[in-house]
Structure formats: structure tokens, C-alpha cells
Design a protein around this motif. Sequence first.
Motif, PDB file in Angstrom:
ATOM      1  N   MET A 142       4.214 -26.715   5.093  1.00 62.83           N
ATOM      2  CA  MET A 142       4.941 -25.783   5.759  1.00 62.83           C
ATOM      3  C   MET A 142       6.067 -26.201   6.676  1.00 62.83           C
ATOM      4  SD  MET A 142       3.870 -23.031   4.620  1.00 62.83           S
ATOM      5  CE  MET A 142       2.567 -22.328   3.956  1.00 62.83           C
ATOM      6  N   LYS A 143       5.742 -27.498   7.264  1.00 64.18           N
ATOM      7  CA  LYS A 143       6.649 -28.012   8.321  1.00 64.18           C
ATOM      8  C   LYS A 143       7.887 -28.661   7.288  1.00 64.18           C
ATOM      9  CE  LYS A 143       3.587 -28.826  11.723  1.00 64.18           C
ATOM     10  NZ  LYS A 143       2.565 -29.604  12.479  1.00 64.18           N
ATOM     11  N   LEU A 144       7.741 -29.180   6.094  1.00 64.91           N
ATOM     12  CA  LEU A 144       8.493 -29.847   5.244  1.00 64.91           C
ATOM     13  C   LEU A 144       9.315 -28.905   4.970  1.00 64.91           C
ATOM     14  CD1 LEU A 144       9.375 -32.651   4.020  1.00 64.91           C
ATOM     15  CD2 LEU A 144       7.709 -31.784   2.003  1.00 64.91           C
ATOM     16  N   ARG A 145       8.919 -27.590   4.520  1.00 64.31           N
ATOM     17  CA  ARG A 145       9.792 -26.724   3.983  1.00 64.31           C
ATOM     18  C   ARG A 145      10.777 -26.170   5.013  1.00 64.31           C
ATOM     19  NH1 ARG A 145       6.134 -22.133   1.744  1.00 64.31           N
ATOM     20  NH2 ARG A 145       8.183 -20.902   2.223  1.00 64.31           N
ATOM     21  N   SER A 146      10.388 -26.261   6.397  1.00 60.14           N
ATOM     22  CA  SER A 146      11.368 -25.783   7.610  1.00 60.14           C
ATOM     23  C   SER A 146      11.462 -26.967   8.313  1.00 60.14           C
ATOM     24  CB  SER A 146      10.766 -24.693   8.293  1.00 60.14           C
ATOM     25  OG  SER A 146      11.319 -24.043   9.205  1.00 60.14           O
ATOM     26  N   PHE A 147      12.039 -28.100   8.170  1.00 60.42           N
ATOM     27  CA  PHE A 147      12.374 -29.148   9.025  1.00 60.42           C
ATOM     28  C   PHE A 147      13.200 -28.732  10.130  1.00 60.42           C
ATOM     29  CE2 PHE A 147      14.234 -33.165  10.076  1.00 60.42           C
ATOM     30  CZ  PHE A 147      13.064 -34.140  10.065  1.00 60.42           C
ATOM     31  N   GLY A 148      14.003 -27.912  10.080  1.00 57.94           N
ATOM     32  CA  GLY A 148      14.874 -27.461  11.396  1.00 57.94           C
ATOM     33  C   GLY A 148      13.896 -26.854  12.326  1.00 57.94           C
ATOM     34  N   GLY A 149      13.059 -25.914  11.917  1.00 54.33           N
ATOM     35  CA  GLY A 149      12.169 -25.258  12.465  1.00 54.33           C
ATOM     36  C   GLY A 149      11.076 -25.967  13.449  1.00 54.33           C
ATOM     37  N   LEU A 150      10.643 -27.072  12.562  1.00 55.82           N
ATOM     38  CA  LEU A 150       9.793 -28.201  13.035  1.00 55.82           C
ATOM     39  C   LEU A 150      10.488 -28.879  14.259  1.00 55.82           C
ATOM     40  CD1 LEU A 150       7.432 -30.131  13.379  1.00 55.82           C
ATOM     41  CD2 LEU A 150       8.210 -31.216  11.497  1.00 55.82           C
ATOM     42  N   ARG A 151      11.798 -29.258  14.173  1.00 58.40           N
ATOM     43  CA  ARG A 151      12.521 -29.857  15.169  1.00 58.40           C
ATOM     44  C   ARG A 151      12.639 -28.834  16.462  1.00 58.40           C
ATOM     45  NH1 ARG A 151      17.882 -30.993  13.829  1.00 58.40           N
ATOM     46  NH2 ARG A 151      17.926 -32.074  15.645  1.00 58.40           N
ATOM     47  N   VAL A 152      12.786 -27.833  16.187  1.00 52.37           N
ATOM     48  CA  VAL A 152      12.841 -26.755  17.354  1.00 52.37           C
ATOM     49  C   VAL A 152      11.658 -26.546  17.779  1.00 52.37           C
ATOM     50  CG1 VAL A 152      13.194 -24.350  17.894  1.00 52.37           C
ATOM     51  CG2 VAL A 152      14.843 -25.423  16.299  1.00 52.37           C
ATOM     52  N   ASP A 153      10.670 -26.584  17.033  1.00 54.07           N
ATOM     53  CA  ASP A 153       9.070 -26.662  17.651  1.00 54.07           C
ATOM     54  C   ASP A 153       8.759 -27.700  18.772  1.00 54.07           C
ATOM     55  OD1 ASP A 153       6.898 -24.880  18.114  1.00 54.07           O
ATOM     56  OD2 ASP A 153       5.947 -26.002  16.383  1.00 54.07           O
ATOM     57  N   ILE A 154       9.173 -28.750  18.311  1.00 51.21           N
ATOM     58  CA  ILE A 154       8.899 -30.057  19.025  1.00 51.21           C
ATOM     59  C   ILE A 154      10.023 -29.986  20.104  1.00 51.21           C
ATOM     60  CG2 ILE A 154       9.224 -32.522  18.934  1.00 51.21           C
ATOM     61  CD1 ILE A 154       8.655 -32.578  16.017  1.00 51.21           C
ATOM     62  N   TYR A 155      11.009 -29.330  20.230  1.00 48.54           N
ATOM     63  CA  TYR A 155      11.876 -29.393  21.164  1.00 48.54           C
ATOM     64  C   TYR A 155      11.301 -28.445  22.304  1.00 48.54           C
ATOM     65  CZ  TYR A 155      16.046 -28.536  24.168  1.00 48.54           C
ATOM     66  OH  TYR A 155      16.698 -28.493  25.322  1.00 48.54           O
ATOM     67  N   SER A 156      10.711 -27.332  22.033  1.00 50.34           N
ATOM     68  CA  SER A 156       9.862 -26.250  22.752  1.00 50.34           C
ATOM     69  C   SER A 156       8.755 -26.870  23.627  1.00 50.34           C
ATOM     70  CB  SER A 156       9.406 -25.101  21.991  1.00 50.34           C
ATOM     71  OG  SER A 156       8.379 -25.584  21.203  1.00 50.34           O
ATOM     72  N   TYR A 157       8.375 -28.128  23.119  1.00 51.86           N
ATOM     73  CA  TYR A 157       7.175 -28.698  24.111  1.00 51.86           C
ATOM     74  C   TYR A 157       7.948 -29.408  25.305  1.00 51.86           C
ATOM     75  CZ  TYR A 157       3.935 -27.726  20.372  1.00 51.86           C
ATOM     76  OH  TYR A 157       3.222 -26.920  19.540  1.00 51.86           O
ATOM     77  N   GLY A 158       9.325 -29.624  25.288  1.00 50.31           N
ATOM     78  CA  GLY A 158       9.827 -30.322  26.338  1.00 50.31           C
ATOM     79  C   GLY A 158       9.506 -31.733  26.952  1.00 50.31           C
ATOM     80  N   VAL A 159       9.124 -32.455  26.028  1.00 44.66           N
ATOM     81  CA  VAL A 159       8.898 -33.964  26.095  1.00 44.66           C
ATOM     82  C   VAL A 159       9.771 -35.029  25.454  1.00 44.66           C
ATOM     83  CG1 VAL A 159       6.183 -33.273  26.500  1.00 44.66           C
ATOM     84  CG2 VAL A 159       7.095 -33.907  24.247  1.00 44.66           C
ATOM     85  N   LEU A 160      10.540 -34.670  24.728  1.00 43.69           N
ATOM     86  CA  LEU A 160      11.469 -35.431  24.066  1.00 43.69           C
ATOM     87  C   LEU A 160      12.672 -35.029  24.067  1.00 43.69           C
ATOM     88  CD1 LEU A 160       9.595 -36.059  20.609  1.00 43.69           C
ATOM     89  CD2 LEU A 160       9.575 -37.568  22.460  1.00 43.69           C
ATOM     90  N   PRO A 161      13.673 -35.974  24.330  1.00 48.73           N
ATOM     91  CA  PRO A 161      15.071 -35.541  24.428  1.00 48.73           C
ATOM     92  C   PRO A 161      15.491 -35.245  22.937  1.00 48.73           C
ATOM     93  CG  PRO A 161      14.846 -37.771  24.459  1.00 48.73           C
ATOM     94  CD  PRO A 161      13.582 -37.568  24.590  1.00 48.73           C
ATOM     95  N   VAL A 162      16.561 -34.427  22.871  1.00 50.59           N
ATOM     96  CA  VAL A 162      17.179 -33.932  21.721  1.00 50.59           C
ATOM     97  C   VAL A 162      17.395 -35.237  20.595  1.00 50.59           C
ATOM     98  CG1 VAL A 162      18.984 -32.676  20.600  1.00 50.59           C
ATOM     99  CG2 VAL A 162      18.446 -32.131  22.831  1.00 50.59           C
ATOM    100  N   PHE A 163      18.086 -36.266  20.889  1.00 52.01           N
ATOM    101  CA  PHE A 163      18.270 -37.192  19.863  1.00 52.01           C
ATOM    102  C   PHE A 163      16.995 -37.846  19.077  1.00 52.01           C
ATOM    103  CE2 PHE A 163      17.647 -39.861  23.744  1.00 52.01           C
ATOM    104  CZ  PHE A 163      17.068 -41.066  23.210  1.00 52.01           C
TER     105      PHE A 163
END
Length: 166
Positions: free
Chosen positions: A23-44
Amino acid sequence: MTGLIAYVLDVIIAVLFFLPFYMKLRSFGGLRVDIYSYGVLPVFMLSLAACAVLITEFLLFFLFATGLAEGWKQIAGIGLLSAFTWLTWRKKKSTGAEACVCYGDVGFLNRFPIYRNLVLIGILLIDAGVKREPGDVYSMLHSLVLVMSLSFTVELVTFRWKRREV
């Protein structure tokens, strides 16, 4: 009998790692957004983190489906689920949002991710304590195909169920 229990547990766990990987492979952009929502990593670092998550989930699916790396796969699975649980708890505490899209459209697995992960950790602990015999290459291939078939069946049933609701 313990061999059958070990096999069933491994197949269930493999499915529960293959589904989010797929599911995450099908929506790689969504996975990146989901990871960003945790607020622990910089965008790069989002793409790197997303790739690391995908690789880890794929390896865990593969190890549980084939029966390789006994003991280590349970430790890695518990570690990954513990990290996800901590991050979800942290996100819930700061934003109030607990839901995830870890399993894509398979909604019943996305609800209550903290409790789901704790149950999965419990299953992994039980799995670690069950004795098993090493399988041959044929049984490993059979297990890989079975796990992927079960995973796609879950997705198809979910898709049909959602389509029926509309």
C-alpha cells in the motif's frame, strides 16, 4: 502441531507486513506526507525515510514468509512496530490525530494503530517462542506466493466492500 502453529503465525505476520509495504509502495508520496506528519524529520530526509520503511517492511515480509532469520526477524519486527507505536503516540499527544493510512484502503487495520501494533508485538512475542523446523526452498516459495495471494485477496475484498457501500 507446533510446526503448524508456527507456520500460521508466520503467514499472518508476513501478510501484515506485506500489505502495508504494498500500500505504501502504491502511494509513495502519501507515505512521505505521513512521515512528515510525525514531525521528527526534516523535509529533505522524507524520501530516504520512506525508502527505509519500505525496505524494512519488505524484508520482514520476506523473512516471515520464508522462515529465514529465526529470532532476528521477531526482534526487527518488534523494533519497527515499537518505533511506529511511539511515533503514533507522540503524534496523537501533540495533534490529537491517531489514525494512519498504513494499510491503505484496508480501513479496519488503520483504526486504532497503537492498539493494533501492541497486539502485533504480542503475536511476534508468541511467534518467537514457538519451535519450528527449517523449510526447504519449495516451501519457502509456496509461502511467498500464499502470503502475496492472501494480501491481494484482502485488498480485493476491501475494494469490493467499499464499492458496495457507495
